[in-house]
Scaffold this active site. Sequence first.
Site, PDB file in Angstrom:
ATOM      1  N   LEU A 340      -7.903  -0.162   0.497  1.00 18.05           N
ATOM      2  CA  LEU A 340      -6.476  -0.205   0.162  1.00 18.05           C
ATOM      3  C   LEU A 340      -6.288  -0.382  -1.333  1.00 18.05           C
ATOM      4  CD1 LEU A 340      -3.410  -0.556   0.998  1.00 18.05           C
ATOM      5  CD2 LEU A 340      -3.883  -3.014   0.978  1.00 18.05           C
ATOM      6  N   THR A 341      -5.374   0.386  -1.890  1.00 15.76           N
ATOM      7  CA  THR A 341      -4.831   0.135  -3.221  1.00 15.76           C
ATOM      8  C   THR A 341      -3.410  -0.365  -3.040  1.00 15.76           C
ATOM      9  OG1 THR A 341      -6.145   1.943  -4.154  1.00 15.76           O
ATOM     10  CG2 THR A 341      -4.327   1.116  -5.486  1.00 15.76           C
ATOM     11  N   GLN A 346      -0.602   2.204  -7.058  1.00 16.99           N
ATOM     12  CA  GLN A 346      -0.964   3.520  -6.553  1.00 16.99           C
ATOM     13  C   GLN A 346      -0.544   4.616  -7.528  1.00 16.99           C
ATOM     14  OE1 GLN A 346       0.608   3.888  -2.571  1.00 16.99           O
ATOM     15  NE2 GLN A 346      -0.808   2.374  -1.711  1.00 16.99           N
ATOM     16  N   PHE A 350      -6.705   4.483  -9.161  1.00 17.09           N
ATOM     17  CA  PHE A 350      -7.523   3.350  -8.726  1.00 17.09           C
ATOM     18  C   PHE A 350      -8.175   3.604  -7.367  1.00 17.09           C
ATOM     19  CE2 PHE A 350      -4.581   1.022 -11.650  1.00 17.09           C
ATOM     20  CZ  PHE A 350      -5.552   0.580 -12.534  1.00 17.09           C
ATOM     21  N   GLY A 351      -7.520   4.394  -6.520  1.00 20.72           N
ATOM     22  CA  GLY A 351      -8.095   4.683  -5.212  1.00 20.72           C
ATOM     23  C   GLY A 351      -9.430   5.407  -5.325  1.00 20.72           C
ATOM     24  N   LYS A 352      -9.512   6.386  -6.229  1.00 20.66           N
ATOM     25  CA  LYS A 352     -10.770   7.109  -6.421  1.00 20.66           C
ATOM     26  C   LYS A 352     -11.848   6.204  -7.000  1.00 20.66           C
ATOM     27  CE  LYS A 352      -9.011  11.822  -6.896  1.00 20.66           C
ATOM     28  NZ  LYS A 352      -8.943  13.022  -7.761  1.00 20.66           N
ATOM     29  N   GLU A 372     -15.124   4.411   7.677  1.00 21.38           N
ATOM     30  CA  GLU A 372     -14.851   4.261   9.102  1.00 21.38           C
ATOM     31  C   GLU A 372     -13.589   5.030   9.466  1.00 21.38           C
ATOM     32  OE1 GLU A 372     -14.290   0.578  12.281  1.00 21.38           O
ATOM     33  OE2 GLU A 372     -15.319   0.267  10.368  1.00 21.38           O
ATOM     34  N   SER A 376      -6.202   6.193   7.185  1.00 21.29           N
ATOM     35  CA  SER A 376      -4.756   6.348   7.050  1.00 21.29           C
ATOM     36  C   SER A 376      -4.460   7.668   6.349  1.00 21.29           C
ATOM     37  CB  SER A 376      -4.171   5.181   6.253  1.00 21.29           C
ATOM     38  OG  SER A 376      -4.676   5.188   4.928  1.00 21.29           O
TER      39      SER A 376
END
EC number: 2.3.1.48
Length: 541
Positions: A340-341, A346, A350-352, A372, A376
């Site tokens: 989660l970011t 967002q 940052f997610g990458k 897993e 989402s």
Amino acid sequence: MAVAEIKKEKGSSLSPEPSSPIQILSTEPDANTDIKQEKFTPKDILPGCKVHVSKDGEFRLAEILQEHIKKGRKVFYVHYQDFNKRLDEWIELDRIDFTRSLILPEIKADTKENKSKKKSKSKGQTKLSKNNTTANSTTGTPQPSDGQPIMGDDEMDLENLNVQGLKRPGEEFSREDEIKKLRTSGSMTQNHSEVARVRNLSTIILGEHIIEPWYFSPYPIELTEEDEIYICDFTLSYFGSKKQFERFRSKCSMKHPPGNEIYRDSKVSFWEIDGRKQRTWCRNLCLLSKLFLDHKTLYYDVDPFLFYIMTIKSDQGHHVVGYFSKEKESADGYNVACILTLPCYQKRGFGKLLIQFSYMLTKVERKVGSPEKPLSDLGLLSYRAYWTDTLVKLLVERNSPALFRKNNSQLEYDEAENGKDSSATPTPGPGSNASQSSILASAAASRSGLNSSPIFSNEITIEDISSITCMTTTDILHTLTTLQMLRYYKGQHIIVLTDQIMELYEKLVKKVKEKKKHELNPKLLHWTPPSFTANQLRFGW
């Protein structure tokens, strides 16, 4: 002059209902005056009905999911038709358009055809279960089949799959049944009531950020009556009043997550936290993340997980940007259980970075990994973008040494020239065929988190890509197919670098050169894969 619209009908009273809105006019009404008539009252609104609700300056059709009395005010929880569930919210009566028709829920009557289908279906299921029981009890004896395929443990019945996770009419699930439905890893939601629950918090204040939650999270019930919840961005403790929060902050001395800092560069830091050693902090993190993740559950405790927290530094301390968790021992080879970011960070890349760091750890462990499932919607987009960038860069530069030398930094070239990466890539001796480009490729591969010693060639196997990127072959094939790079031509499979792929590569290189894309440096990682005994992996140890 303002007057109230009054209509005398049989059995009606001249006195308006106290809770009914009264239209105000600026002049005396006449025959040409357009008076909006109410078509229903607040008492007519029931769960399942659809009304028009004011949203972003226009009225949208919304379904009433639940009603509640909050601080003496009647509020409704609504879902906007054709919009994502994360936009569901609590509204008050003043946002409902009473001049438009109220749409009542449809009641589906059981016809004779439906009843006969249900009976035949139940008979087929009973017959199938009997066949399965007989097959399990008798080995080597073939059993007759009714023509319906028997699914394995890893297959899904797409016809009967409950996509939204909502309880169907006539279905009852006890807490024990729901727990049995959970995956053994304990991080997926397959229970029905968890997904169907409505959002219980209106607004949270996390440090300097005011955030509107997306989904339900099991915070204490007394907090659900508050309009704003205050959360400390260092301890993640939660408070129902600003006074309590300020008193806590005046005494709090924590300035960073309670774990080991294993990575730091000019932009971000990463911290490793054991869920068993920091239960309170990790539980608070899970409660916070559940506000923005609809497909996760909090049934299981945090002991079986390691948490990797990404932070950015300010004068006040290290602020949590995002995190991912992973099981201490994953039977399925997952390198991420939950990721989660936070919404306030967002769309900033940052997610990458979180995904790249998870594969960086997988590389140190000398494994391949995958997140897993299910992911989402935002998580799937982030992973697809990372997989695309990784494969496009690898395949284009492997096929073209000139592009590799052109688009990699001078620092990597100098490191390769000076032998600074000799520990990762031995310097070739006299008579070796290794070229200067191969040394440069090794330095850049090590820096980008990929396995060392890539070879410039127009041939490669899926297993080679997997060993270089630490991605599973399934994720690689999925990405290549999505990008339409994998083709079947004259009896063999080929990877085609189309013009669109080259455009993606040029955009990726441009972002890196303009410093719009931050890259993690594996040399700044100070981490040894943790090892646990059987007793330490036991739940509740």
